[in-house]
Design an enzyme around this catalytic site. Structure first.
Site, mmCIF file in Angstrom:
data_model
loop_
_atom_site.group_PDB
_atom_site.id
_atom_site.type_symbol
_atom_site.label_atom_id
_atom_site.label_comp_id
_atom_site.label_asym_id
_atom_site.label_seq_id
_atom_site.Cartn_x
_atom_site.Cartn_y
_atom_site.Cartn_z
ATOM 1 N N ASP A 12 0.746 -1.355 0.249
ATOM 2 C CA ASP A 12 0.079 -0.189 -0.446
ATOM 3 C C ASP A 12 1.150 0.981 -0.614
ATOM 4 O OD1 ASP A 12 -2.348 1.773 -0.150
ATOM 5 O OD2 ASP A 12 -2.376 1.086 2.073
ATOM 6 N N HIS A 29 2.328 3.517 -9.417
ATOM 7 C CA HIS A 29 2.962 2.231 -9.097
ATOM 8 C C HIS A 29 3.301 1.322 -9.905
ATOM 9 C CE1 HIS A 29 -1.674 2.109 -7.596
ATOM 10 N NE2 HIS A 29 -2.385 2.304 -8.738
ATOM 11 N N LEU A 123 11.734 -20.176 -4.724
ATOM 12 C CA LEU A 123 9.992 -18.827 -3.838
ATOM 13 C C LEU A 123 9.712 -19.913 -4.618
ATOM 14 C CD1 LEU A 123 9.996 -16.796 -2.089
ATOM 15 C CD2 LEU A 123 10.252 -15.517 -4.700
HETATM 16 C C1 FPP Z 1 -1.490 0.121 -3.628
HETATM 17 O O1 FPP Z 1 -1.657 1.619 -3.157
HETATM 18 C C2 FPP Z 1 -1.413 -0.759 -4.927
HETATM 19 C C3 FPP Z 1 -2.291 -1.007 -5.416
HETATM 20 C C4 FPP Z 1 -3.312 -0.989 -5.696
HETATM 21 C C5 FPP Z 1 -1.744 -1.482 -6.364
HETATM 22 C C6 FPP Z 1 -0.475 -2.722 -6.341
HETATM 23 C C7 FPP Z 1 0.131 -2.116 -7.459
HETATM 24 C C8 FPP Z 1 1.357 -2.725 -8.099
HETATM 25 C C9 FPP Z 1 2.291 -2.186 -6.970
HETATM 26 C C10 FPP Z 1 1.722 -2.824 -9.393
HETATM 27 C C11 FPP Z 1 1.556 -3.575 -10.350
HETATM 28 C C12 FPP Z 1 1.911 -5.604 -8.923
HETATM 29 C C13 FPP Z 1 2.860 -6.535 -9.690
HETATM 30 C C14 FPP Z 1 2.281 -8.028 -9.111
HETATM 31 C C15 FPP Z 1 3.524 -6.110 -11.243
HETATM 32 P P1 FPP Z 1 -2.638 2.376 -3.172
HETATM 33 O O2 FPP Z 1 -2.639 3.380 -5.045
HETATM 34 O O3 FPP Z 1 -3.980 2.143 -3.009
HETATM 35 O O4 FPP Z 1 -2.029 3.725 -2.667
HETATM 36 P P2 FPP Z 1 -2.779 4.897 -2.428
HETATM 37 O O5 FPP Z 1 -3.121 4.409 -0.587
HETATM 38 O O6 FPP Z 1 -1.217 5.682 -1.083
HETATM 39 O O7 FPP Z 1 -3.020 4.821 -2.730
#
Ligand code: FPP
Length: 243
Positions: A12, A29, A123
């Site tokens: 997050d 992201h 892994l």
């Molecule tokens: C949460 O941060 C993150 C996500 C919903 C997306 C996670 C995606 C990635 C790390 C990239 C793609 C993943 C892989 C495995 C290749 P948020 O957007 O909720 O952050 P915020 O709470 O600060 O808004």
């Protein structure tokens, strides 16, 4: 017995990381993908055998369509570019969650990456996409009860064993669950599997999370005393000797 730790991570903070830098959320992201690579490559050295990453929850469909589309695009790019590297590192990739709502192009890339890494044994990397723990448990209950004769309602014991078989047989339970980004909740992630997980919440935003943070998380995990509802080991000995 299963060897190696099962670590699960709620990644997050991507959006805030980007916003604080005056960048579009997608930049967060993208930086998050680099953090995924760092963690995946460092995990085996710490005795982590199972790593489950929460990349897209079933509730994330509520985000604006262009963000959802871009996240899926990023995942496709990750799978396409990273599969060779995962193979080199002995990682086996598996996607968990619903597949019936994912775009075809992403599904194709998932199929290819899962096949290409199937032999990986260092892994087991599980990426949760369109994942909801409640949904997974509900479906497992439906499957388990369907497997029983209709006139035989399952006892809690039988149902419990069937669910454990369906949900944790391969991966085992989660040993350590980490959430980055400062929030302290589970957000429908691995609820059954984390019944006795150690929980670790950190303010570090996911794009900043690196090998040192994972080292620190494991050091904290190793300091915790896991009792699984029992008593501390020293207390158990003194109870024995007082008998
Ligand atoms: C949460 O941060 C993150 C996500 C919903 C997306 C996670 C995606 C990635 C790390 C990239 C793609 C993943 C892989 C495995 C290749 P948020 O957007 O909720 O952050 P915020 O709470 O600060 O808004």
């Amino acid at each position: 017995m299963r060897k190696g730790l099962h670590v699960a991570i709620i990644m997050d903070g991507n959006g805030r990381w980007a916003t604080w830098r005056g960048l579009p959320r997608m930049a967060g992201h993208r930086a998050g993908v680099a953090a995924v690579r760092r963690v995946v490559e460092h995990a085996p050295a710490l005795g982590i055998r199972w790593l489950t990453l929460y990349a897209f929850s079933s509730d994330n469909w509520r985000r604006p369509a262009d963000e959802v589309e871009s996240i899926f695009w990023l995942m496709r790019a990750y799978l396409r570019l990273e599969t060779g590297r995962l193979r080199q590192h002995g990682a086996r990739l598996e996607i968990i969650g619903r597949r019936d709502r994912l775009p075809n192009l992403l599904l194709r890339e998932i199929g290819h990456a899962e096949n290409a890494t199937a032999e990986g044994s260092r892994l087991h990397l599980r990426i949760a996409i369109d994942y909801s723990s409640r949904d997974t448990i509900t479906r497992a209950v439906a499957r388990a009860t369907n497997a029983l004769p209709p006139d035989q309602p399952p006892s809690a014991d039988v149902l419990g064993r069937m669910l454990a078989q369906a949900l944790t047989a391969e991966s085992g339970e989660v040993d350590l669950l980490i959430r980055t980004g400062g929030e302290k909740r589970l957000s429908d992630f691995l609820l059954w599997e984390s019944a006795y997980a150690e929980l670790l919440f950190t303010d570090r935003m996911w794009p900043d999370f690196d090998a040192t943070d994972l080292d620190a998380a494991l050091a904290e995990f190793n300091r915790r005393e896991r009792r699984f509802g029992g008593v501390p080991v020293a207390t158990a000995h003194s109870v024995e000797s007082a008998r």
